[in-house]
Design a protein around this motif. Structure first.
Motif, mmCIF file in Angstrom:
data_model
loop_
_atom_site.group_PDB
_atom_site.id
_atom_site.type_symbol
_atom_site.label_atom_id
_atom_site.label_comp_id
_atom_site.label_asym_id
_atom_site.label_seq_id
_atom_site.Cartn_x
_atom_site.Cartn_y
_atom_site.Cartn_z
ATOM 1 N N TYR A 172 17.722 34.918 28.503
ATOM 2 C CA TYR A 172 18.596 34.155 28.721
ATOM 3 C C TYR A 172 20.109 34.443 28.095
ATOM 4 C CZ TYR A 172 21.400 29.744 28.676
ATOM 5 O OH TYR A 172 22.501 28.729 28.619
ATOM 6 N N ALA B 44 27.511 37.087 32.292
ATOM 7 C CA ALA B 44 27.112 36.106 33.440
ATOM 8 C C ALA B 44 27.387 34.630 32.994
ATOM 9 C CB ALA B 44 25.501 35.916 33.724
ATOM 10 N N SER C 115 11.917 35.697 34.330
ATOM 11 C CA SER C 115 12.923 35.509 34.793
ATOM 12 C C SER C 115 13.385 34.329 35.294
ATOM 13 C CB SER C 115 13.157 36.487 35.996
ATOM 14 O OG SER C 115 12.567 37.851 35.717
ATOM 15 N N ILE D 130 21.508 37.536 29.281
ATOM 16 C CA ILE D 130 22.103 37.540 30.428
ATOM 17 C C ILE D 130 23.632 36.867 30.173
ATOM 18 C CG2 ILE D 130 22.320 36.288 32.773
ATOM 19 C CD1 ILE D 130 19.255 36.799 32.591
#
Length: 186
Positions: free
Chosen positions: A59, A67, A10, A62
């Motif tokens: 990544y 995002a 994360s 997301i």
């Protein structure tokens, strides 16, 4: 997945989001500066091949769900149609290959040199080919755009990417000594 690897994955996914958007504030001679290659190399070097690639995939995921973690604070499924999306895909492979090189041949200069050349090569091959295809098929390619022109555009970024690569492996060498006891994930 255990807690420590999940937190570290994360962390690197978040660092990629930050590294992508440094370009919104920093350009040199019209060339945007991102730290994505730096964090992709560090993810593979610190987390290993599997977890490094997983953090880069996280990544990408997301960003695709909306995002604003891609360059210029963009995100969403529409990012797939961006000519630079291939570079985002390449970071998964960069991280995996850097981690694989270090796992197989250890932390030494020869490994770092080979992994660095491989990282830039994979990043450029995947990213530039995707960019060329995107500009030919669905984006508006400039007049006179060709495969050779696409590769010549990358010449502006190569010196910067070499410097980033050298910095990444210098930092990685120091991180391995400092973090190695903490990174044992068994």
């Amino acid at each position: 997945m255990k807690t420590k690897p999940l937190i570290l994955c994360s962390l690197f996914a978040a660092l990629m989001g930050v590294g992508a958007n440094v370009s919104s504030f920093l350009t040199i001679g019209g060339v945007p500066i991102t730290l994505q290659l730096l964090f992709a190399i560090l993810a593979g070097g610190v987390l290993g091949s599997r977890l490094g690639a997983f953090s880069m995939f996280a990544y990408l995921f997301i960003g695709l769900i909306g995002a604003p973690v891609f360059a210029q604070f963009k995100g969403g499924v529409g990012s797939i149609f961006s000519p630079t999306f291939g570079f985002i895909i390449s970071f998964i492979f960069v991280s995996f290959l850097v981690g694989t090189c270090i796992e197989r041949w250890g932390n030494n200069r020869k490994t770092y040199l080979f992994a660095g050349v491989l990282a830039i090569l994979v990043n450029y091959v995947i990213g530039t080919n995707y960019m060329f295809a995107a500009l030919q098929w669905w984006a508006d390619a400039p007049e006179g755009f060709s495969y050779l022109v696409a590769w010549s555009w990358m010449g502006a970024y190569l010196p910067l990417d070499i410097v980033v690569c050298v910095f990444a492996f210098t930092l990685l060498k120091r991180l391995h000594h400092a973090l190695q006891p903490m990174l044992v994930m068994k």
